[in-house]
Design an enzyme around this catalytic site. Sequence first.
Site, mmCIF file in Angstrom:
data_model
loop_
_atom_site.group_PDB
_atom_site.id
_atom_site.type_symbol
_atom_site.label_atom_id
_atom_site.label_comp_id
_atom_site.label_asym_id
_atom_site.label_seq_id
_atom_site.Cartn_x
_atom_site.Cartn_y
_atom_site.Cartn_z
ATOM 1 N N ASP A 118 -2.614 6.532 -3.641
ATOM 2 C CA ASP A 118 -1.499 5.854 -2.990
ATOM 3 C C ASP A 118 -0.915 4.814 -3.942
ATOM 4 O O ASP A 118 -1.380 4.666 -5.084
ATOM 5 C CB ASP A 118 -1.904 5.259 -1.640
ATOM 6 C CG ASP A 118 -2.929 4.148 -1.737
ATOM 7 O OD1 ASP A 118 -3.510 3.963 -2.824
ATOM 8 O OD2 ASP A 118 -3.170 3.472 -0.720
ATOM 9 N N ASP A 157 -5.742 2.182 -4.339
ATOM 10 C CA ASP A 157 -7.078 1.953 -3.798
ATOM 11 C C ASP A 157 -7.566 3.124 -2.948
ATOM 12 O O ASP A 157 -8.727 3.152 -2.534
ATOM 13 C CB ASP A 157 -7.154 0.647 -3.012
ATOM 14 C CG ASP A 157 -6.243 0.608 -1.789
ATOM 15 O OD1 ASP A 157 -5.411 1.513 -1.627
ATOM 16 O OD2 ASP A 157 -6.374 -0.345 -0.991
ATOM 17 N N SER A 199 0.836 -1.199 0.000
ATOM 18 C CA SER A 199 0.000 0.000 0.000
ATOM 19 C C SER A 199 0.874 1.253 0.000
ATOM 20 O O SER A 199 1.696 1.431 -0.895
ATOM 21 C CB SER A 199 -0.957 -0.044 1.192
ATOM 22 O OG SER A 199 -1.879 1.014 1.131
ATOM 23 N N ASP A 237 -0.827 1.547 -4.362
ATOM 24 C CA ASP A 237 -1.619 0.487 -4.981
ATOM 25 C C ASP A 237 -2.949 0.998 -5.510
ATOM 26 O O ASP A 237 -3.779 0.225 -5.982
ATOM 27 C CB ASP A 237 -1.815 -0.685 -4.029
ATOM 28 C CG ASP A 237 -2.615 -0.346 -2.781
ATOM 29 O OD1 ASP A 237 -2.581 0.829 -2.365
ATOM 30 O OD2 ASP A 237 -3.256 -1.245 -2.217
#
Length: 472
Positions: free
Chosen positions: A251, A255, A102, A253
Amino acid sequence: MSRLDAVVNVYDVRGRVPEDLDERSATALAAAFADEVVLAEGGSTAVVGHDMRLTSPALAAAVAEGLAARGVDVVELGLCSTDELYYASGVRRLPGVMVTASHHPAGWNGLKLCRAGAAPVAEDSGLAQVADRAQHYLDEGLPAAGTLGTVSTWDVLTDYAAMLRGLVDLQGIRPLVVVVDAGNGMAGLTVPAVLGADAGIEPPPVRVFEVHMRLDGRLPHRTGGPLEAESLSDLRAAVLEHHADLGLAFDADADRCLVVDETGAAVSPSAITALIGLREVEREQRAGREATVIWNLITSRVVPDLMAAAGASTVRTRVGHSYVKREMAAAGAVFGGEHSGHYYFREFFYADDGLLAALHVLAALGEQQHPMSVLADLYQPYSASGEINLHVPDVGAAKDTVRRAYAGSMGPVEVDELDGLTVSHWDGVPQWWFNLRESQTEPVLRLNVEAADEDIMIKVRDDVIALVEGEA
């Protein structure tokens, strides 16, 4: 690497590579996931994706090896966002593993696990059992399955982009200029596909200026998540330079999504939750259905206030994606939002999707003539402290001191401990509430305060800080 305690947390697996997490441990965790989730729940296939971190391809290969070793067929998505992994899991009803850390620094990596249909696997919903079995495999060795699983591939990006564009109609909006900061993460792959022509849909009237869109696993331009003020400096500058209508930061990743207005000021994720929530409530009501919206307990009270005024039901949850997703599914909620920039959609398998949230913001802005700052002000009428980290040697004692003070001598308040300590005077005058939550990893209490006006917020904030620091 022999112990998994350091990398398995409440929601997922994260650690430094290779000090805390390596390919051997990834294989063991994947094999345990195969046994405890995939096979135990009647499945035989899982999807695997990975982000752009330098260590992600090798870890994804190790995950595929662990799944196949237990007889599970693997569908490799390759380089993708977490949202794409959820899409693949949802549309094909398959469990999944996403290799990502993340928003953590470049030297970190991890695993996000989900059941078929993108349902979460967290500490209280199977992750603890996965970790225990994985530790056993690390200590005793991985047993061979009778038949090894097969490996195939699926390029999911076009299908994912087509789904998102089908959920939010942007064709009728006024022309907009938007700056997108991918932070060298996976939004650099997904945003051009969704806002461009790759999905076979006519591009919307949105001109995009790109910031740090090149995928780079070293994450050279951002050291933290998009909610951190220093992470937004390049986006703010680009918004002003290009006279953009708004800016979007994702961010690593992809999401999570954060919005800045045309002045470069950050728009509260609670305001975005209210904005999207009202859009989704209205859509439900037009279809003749009752609407429910989920909000976590440190989201601004503007969310339940506005949802109730619109005739919708709301459900208050603990902080964290696994809790929100669980309540979303249980209530059949149309939408849910968190203060952290995670936004959850029933039409996206009750999972979070930062880019889908961004499309809703573009639609809401483009359907009317006011600038983003004016639109945002409608949804952030209260004064908030933001999250304040208070370092104390004994978080339990500090929290008890605050609880006794407010329950015993500061007037009629509501006190609950759904997630940390929440003290509320929202139904009285003046209106205020605060929440103290313990960090999972360090002796820190996280304080959030909100009030109907700035002076009251400051007073409550300072009073709570003084009580906590009295225990330091």
